[in-house]
Design a protein around this motif. Structure first.
Motif, PDB file in Angstrom:
ATOM      1  N   ILE A   1      13.518  13.458   0.239  1.00 16.14           N
ATOM      2  CA  ILE A   1      12.656  13.800  -0.892  1.00 16.14           C
ATOM      3  C   ILE A   1      13.188  15.041  -1.589  1.00 16.14           C
ATOM      4  O   ILE A   1      13.334  16.084  -0.969  1.00 16.14           O
ATOM      5  N   LYS A   2      13.462  14.901  -2.858  1.00 17.38           N
ATOM      6  CA  LYS A   2      13.935  16.054  -3.631  1.00 17.38           C
ATOM      7  C   LYS A   2      12.733  16.787  -4.182  1.00 17.38           C
ATOM      8  O   LYS A   2      11.987  16.246  -4.983  1.00 17.38           O
ATOM      9  N   ILE A   3      12.553  18.009  -3.740  1.00 12.23           N
ATOM     10  CA  ILE A   3      11.407  18.775  -4.218  1.00 12.23           C
ATOM     11  C   ILE A   3      11.876  19.794  -5.244  1.00 12.23           C
ATOM     12  O   ILE A   3      12.694  20.662  -4.931  1.00 12.23           O
ATOM     13  N   PRO A   4      11.391  19.675  -6.484  1.00 12.04           N
ATOM     14  CA  PRO A   4      11.851  20.603  -7.514  1.00 12.04           C
ATOM     15  C   PRO A   4      11.317  22.010  -7.246  1.00 12.04           C
ATOM     16  O   PRO A   4      10.275  22.166  -6.608  1.00 12.04           O
ATOM     17  N   ALA A   5      12.041  22.995  -7.724  1.00  7.63           N
ATOM     18  CA  ALA A   5      11.590  24.382  -7.563  1.00  7.63           C
ATOM     19  C   ALA A   5      10.300  24.588  -8.344  1.00  7.63           C
ATOM     20  O   ALA A   5      10.118  24.016  -9.407  1.00  7.63           O
ATOM     21  N   GLY A   6       9.410  25.385  -7.784  1.00 13.11           N
ATOM     22  CA  GLY A   6       8.195  25.760  -8.525  1.00 13.11           C
ATOM     23  C   GLY A   6       6.971  24.934  -8.211  1.00 13.11           C
ATOM     24  O   GLY A   6       5.944  25.097  -8.861  1.00 13.11           O
ATOM     25  N   VAL A   7       7.043  24.041  -7.218  1.00 15.99           N
ATOM     26  CA  VAL A   7       5.858  23.237  -6.909  1.00 15.99           C
ATOM     27  C   VAL A   7       4.730  24.126  -6.396  1.00 15.99           C
ATOM     28  O   VAL A   7       4.958  25.256  -5.969  1.00 15.99           O
ATOM     29  N   VAL A   8       3.515  23.586  -6.456  1.00 15.67           N
ATOM     30  CA  VAL A   8       2.333  24.356  -6.100  1.00 15.67           C
ATOM     31  C   VAL A   8       1.620  23.667  -4.942  1.00 15.67           C
ATOM     32  O   VAL A   8       1.629  22.437  -4.858  1.00 15.67           O
TER      33      VAL A   8
ATOM     34  N   SER B   1       0.827  -1.206   0.000  1.00 12.58           N
ATOM     35  CA  SER B   1       0.000   0.000   0.000  1.00 12.58           C
ATOM     36  C   SER B   1       0.865   1.263   0.000  1.00 12.58           C
ATOM     37  O   SER B   1       2.004   1.247   0.446  1.00 12.58           O
ATOM     38  N   ASN B   2       0.295   2.335  -0.501  1.00 18.23           N
ATOM     39  CA  ASN B   2       0.996   3.618  -0.539  1.00 18.23           C
ATOM     40  C   ASN B   2       0.943   4.286   0.827  1.00 18.23           C
ATOM     41  O   ASN B   2      -0.006   4.105   1.568  1.00 18.23           O
ATOM     42  N   LEU B   3       1.942   5.068   1.111  1.00 21.22           N
ATOM     43  CA  LEU B   3       1.922   5.901   2.308  1.00 21.22           C
ATOM     44  C   LEU B   3       1.763   7.339   1.856  1.00 21.22           C
ATOM     45  O   LEU B   3       2.209   7.709   0.773  1.00 21.22           O
ATOM     46  N   ARG B   4       1.113   8.137   2.694  1.00 20.84           N
ATOM     47  CA  ARG B   4       0.908   9.539   2.336  1.00 20.84           C
ATOM     48  C   ARG B   4       1.445  10.434   3.433  1.00 20.84           C
ATOM     49  O   ARG B   4       1.199  10.183   4.603  1.00 20.84           O
ATOM     50  N   ILE B   5       2.164  11.441   3.036  1.00 21.57           N
ATOM     51  CA  ILE B   5       2.612  12.434   4.005  1.00 21.57           C
ATOM     52  C   ILE B   5       2.439  13.822   3.393  1.00 21.57           C
ATOM     53  O   ILE B   5       2.246  13.972   2.194  1.00 21.57           O
ATOM     54  N   LYS B   6       2.522  14.823   4.284  1.00 24.48           N
ATOM     55  CA  LYS B   6       2.448  16.213   3.848  1.00 24.48           C
ATOM     56  C   LYS B   6       3.779  16.851   4.171  1.00 24.48           C
ATOM     57  O   LYS B   6       4.322  16.597   5.241  1.00 24.48           O
TER      58      LYS B   6
ATOM     59  N   GLY C   1      -0.756  21.734  -2.812  1.00 27.26           N
ATOM     60  CA  GLY C   1      -1.696  20.688  -3.193  1.00 27.26           C
ATOM     61  C   GLY C   1      -1.135  19.676  -4.175  1.00 27.26           C
ATOM     62  O   GLY C   1      -1.707  18.618  -4.419  1.00 27.26           O
ATOM     63  N   MET C   2       0.011  19.980  -4.757  1.00 26.23           N
ATOM     64  CA  MET C   2       0.627  19.078  -5.722  1.00 26.23           C
ATOM     65  C   MET C   2       1.116  17.811  -5.013  1.00 26.23           C
ATOM     66  O   MET C   2       1.509  17.853  -3.861  1.00 26.23           O
ATOM     67  N   GLN C   3       1.072  16.699  -5.702  1.00 30.39           N
ATOM     68  CA  GLN C   3       1.538  15.449  -5.106  1.00 30.39           C
ATOM     69  C   GLN C   3       2.750  14.924  -5.844  1.00 30.39           C
ATOM     70  O   GLN C   3       2.758  14.836  -7.059  1.00 30.39           O
TER      71      GLN C   3
ATOM     72  N   VAL D   1       2.266  18.516  -1.186  1.00 23.21           N
ATOM     73  CA  VAL D   1       2.959  19.774  -0.906  1.00 23.21           C
ATOM     74  C   VAL D   1       2.010  20.782  -0.262  1.00 23.21           C
ATOM     75  O   VAL D   1       0.889  20.969  -0.738  1.00 23.21           O
ATOM     76  N   GLU D   2       2.457  21.364   0.831  1.00 22.37           N
ATOM     77  CA  GLU D   2       1.674  22.426   1.461  1.00 22.37           C
ATOM     78  C   GLU D   2       2.543  23.677   1.526  1.00 22.37           C
ATOM     79  O   GLU D   2       3.657  23.640   2.015  1.00 22.37           O
ATOM     80  N   GLU D   3       2.016  24.786   0.988  1.00 24.13           N
ATOM     81  CA  GLU D   3       2.795  26.021   0.973  1.00 24.13           C
ATOM     82  C   GLU D   3       2.457  26.857   2.200  1.00 24.13           C
ATOM     83  O   GLU D   3       1.297  27.161   2.451  1.00 24.13           O
ATOM     84  N   LEU D   4       3.474  27.228   2.954  1.00 24.62           N
ATOM     85  CA  LEU D   4       3.260  28.068   4.134  1.00 24.62           C
ATOM     86  C   LEU D   4       3.083  29.521   3.701  1.00 24.62           C
ATOM     87  O   LEU D   4       3.696  29.977   2.733  1.00 24.62           O
ATOM     88  N   GLU D   5       2.251  30.225   4.433  1.00 22.24           N
ATOM     89  CA  GLU D   5       2.016  31.628   4.094  1.00 22.24           C
ATOM     90  C   GLU D   5       3.280  32.440   4.394  1.00 22.24           C
ATOM     91  O   GLU D   5       3.936  32.229   5.405  1.00 22.24           O
ATOM     92  N   HIS D   6       3.591  33.357   3.505  1.00 20.32           N
ATOM     93  CA  HIS D   6       4.783  34.176   3.682  1.00 20.32           C
ATOM     94  C   HIS D   6       4.426  35.463   4.418  1.00 20.32           C
ATOM     95  O   HIS D   6       3.306  35.954   4.302  1.00 20.32           O
ATOM     96  N   ASP D   7       5.395  35.959   5.184  1.00 23.13           N
ATOM     97  CA  ASP D   7       5.129  37.163   5.968  1.00 23.13           C
ATOM     98  C   ASP D   7       4.770  38.383   5.107  1.00 23.13           C
ATOM     99  O   ASP D   7       3.932  39.182   5.471  1.00 23.13           O
ATOM    100  N   PHE D   8       5.458  38.557   3.995  1.00 26.53           N
ATOM    101  CA  PHE D   8       5.201  39.782   3.217  1.00 26.53           C
ATOM    102  C   PHE D   8       5.140  39.585   1.706  1.00 26.53           C
ATOM    103  O   PHE D   8       4.919  40.528   0.966  1.00 26.53           O
ATOM    104  N   LEU D   9       5.316  38.362   1.244  1.00 31.67           N
ATOM    105  CA  LEU D   9       5.200  38.130  -0.199  1.00 31.67           C
ATOM    106  C   LEU D   9       3.925  37.341  -0.482  1.00 31.67           C
ATOM    107  O   LEU D   9       3.573  36.431   0.261  1.00 31.67           O
ATOM    108  N   LYS D  10       3.243  37.721  -1.543  1.00 32.46           N
ATOM    109  CA  LYS D  10       2.035  36.987  -1.946  1.00 32.46           C
ATOM    110  C   LYS D  10       2.325  36.318  -3.276  1.00 32.46           C
ATOM    111  O   LYS D  10       2.813  36.952  -4.203  1.00 32.46           O
ATOM    112  N   ARG D  11       1.999  35.032  -3.355  1.00 34.06           N
ATOM    113  CA  ARG D  11       2.249  34.313  -4.598  1.00 34.06           C
ATOM    114  C   ARG D  11       0.996  34.296  -5.460  1.00 34.06           C
ATOM    115  O   ARG D  11      -0.111  34.139  -4.959  1.00 34.06           O
TER     116      ARG D  11
END
Ligand code: ZN
Length: 371
Positions: A215-222, A121-126, A224-226, A249-259
């Protein structure tokens, strides 16, 4: 060295989705195990094509593959491991539902491909990522609890299915006798059962173990991406293949930059005198500090575009931009002297707004940004 997916399907890099589908259908028919009984080379080709199709038919996977090659899926080399069930589930969309050319009712005959391999079975993490990590790519080490096969487990051939993993069931219907194959319930399809096992294991000879997975995470992920790390899910008993580790992938909110997609927005506040006199400011961008110069007389609402200082694109080369929104801070309190200065300036020609025809209004600028 893994073969190029485009080469496998015999298509060019700019093949349309329809061409990809057509090429796969052709190859799948050519190498299908039913047409090539006992031919392991054909089976290998068949699996290869299925794997190539799985990636190239999926826009987001294809984009990743185009940029990172095979590394996009397994963090470096190694197989991607589709099992026959995965492959046949693909046929639903490629051959328009149901079976395979009439001969594939369901399940996979033990005669043509040998016993099927059970997948764990697959395992899932965030993983939570900062904008800086997303912009630059990052390697994350995570602890996962995996079910793995314990040392010292002995197997023997399942006597219920004779090691085939499937049992044939014959039923009488009004159309005559029907034979259907079903997964053996005793061995779960693996064709093997446990003969003896250490006492600390579960019924399947498995134990839980902590493992640190990188886990190698490429630059530019969004958000909710898996991402999939092959073979880092739970082991399968017997001769099965391990499941995968699915990383959300979960993106944390940035203090002063909006994506916003690949672009970033930053609200810059400058004072009245700074706007009038001009000023140089340093901004913390995602890949280091950037200095910008604001010319004297800059207007509130002006947007400065710093090319390439946004988030790298997953699909193409290059990066988005950093858009700096200039806000002139109007003083909320004034001392006596300042009050007199501004009172005297109220009718001064220099203080009277006179936007030039070429000046874009705030709304025009916003419209420009999204077009
Ligand atoms: Zn069995």
């Amino acid at each position: 060295m893994k073969k190029d997916f485009y080469e496998i399907l015999g298509i060019s890099k700019n093949a349309s989705p329809e061409e990809i589908k057509k090429a796969y259908r052709k190859k799948a028919l050519e190498f299908h195990p039913d047409k090539n009984p006992g031919d392991t080379k054909a089976e290998e080709n068949f699996k290869e094509c299925a794997e190539a199709y799985e990636v190239l038919s999926d826009t987001s996977k294809k984009a990743k593959y185009d940029q990172y090659g095979h590394q996009a899926f397994d963090g470096g080399g190694g197989g991607h491991n589709m099992n026959m069930d995965d492959i046949f589930s693909q046929f639903g969309d490629i051959f328009g539902g149901g079976g395979f050319g009439g001969s594939f009712g369901g399940g996979f005959g033990g005669n043509s491909a040998g016993q099927r391999r059970v997948k764990g079975s697959n395992l899932r993490i965030k993983v939570k990522l900062t904008l800086e990590e997303i912009a630059n790519g990052v390697e994350k080490k995570v602890k996962v609890k995996r079910k793995i096969q314990a040392q010292g487990v002995k197997y023997k051939t399942c006597s219920t299915c004779n090691g085939q993993g499937q049992v044939l069931r014959v039923t009488n219907t009004i159309l005559g006798r029907m034979q259907t194959a079903a997964t053996c319930s005793v061995c779960g399809g693996s064709g093997q059962i446990i003969e003896s096992k250490p006492t600390n294991t579960d019924a399947f000879g498995m134990i839980m173990e902590d493992e640190t997975v990188s886990i190698k995470i490429p630059a530019g992920v969004v958000d909710g991406m898996q991402l999939k790390v092959s073979s880092k899910g739970n082991d399968a008993p017997g001769n099965g293949i391990p499941g995968d580790l699915i990383v959300a992938v979960e993106e944390l909110e940035h203090d002063f930059l909006k994506r916003e997609g690949e672009n970033l927005h930053f609200d810059l506040y400058i004072s009245f005198p700074e706007a009038a006199l001009g000023v140089s400011k340093e901004i913390d961008a995602v890949n280091g500090k950037v200095r910008i110069k604001l010319e004297e007389g800059i207007q509130s609402g002006k947007i400065l575009r710093l090319k390439g200082k946004g988030i790298p694109s997953l699909n193409t080369y290059g990066s988005g931009d950093l858009l700096v929104h200039v806000n002139v801070w109007t003083p909320k309190t004034l001392n006596k002297e300042q009050r007199i200065f501004f009172e005297n300036s109220i009718d001064d020609e220099n203080f009277i707004p006179h936007p030039e025809k070429g000046d874009k209004s705030f709304f025009d600028k916003v419209k420009d940004m999204f077009s």
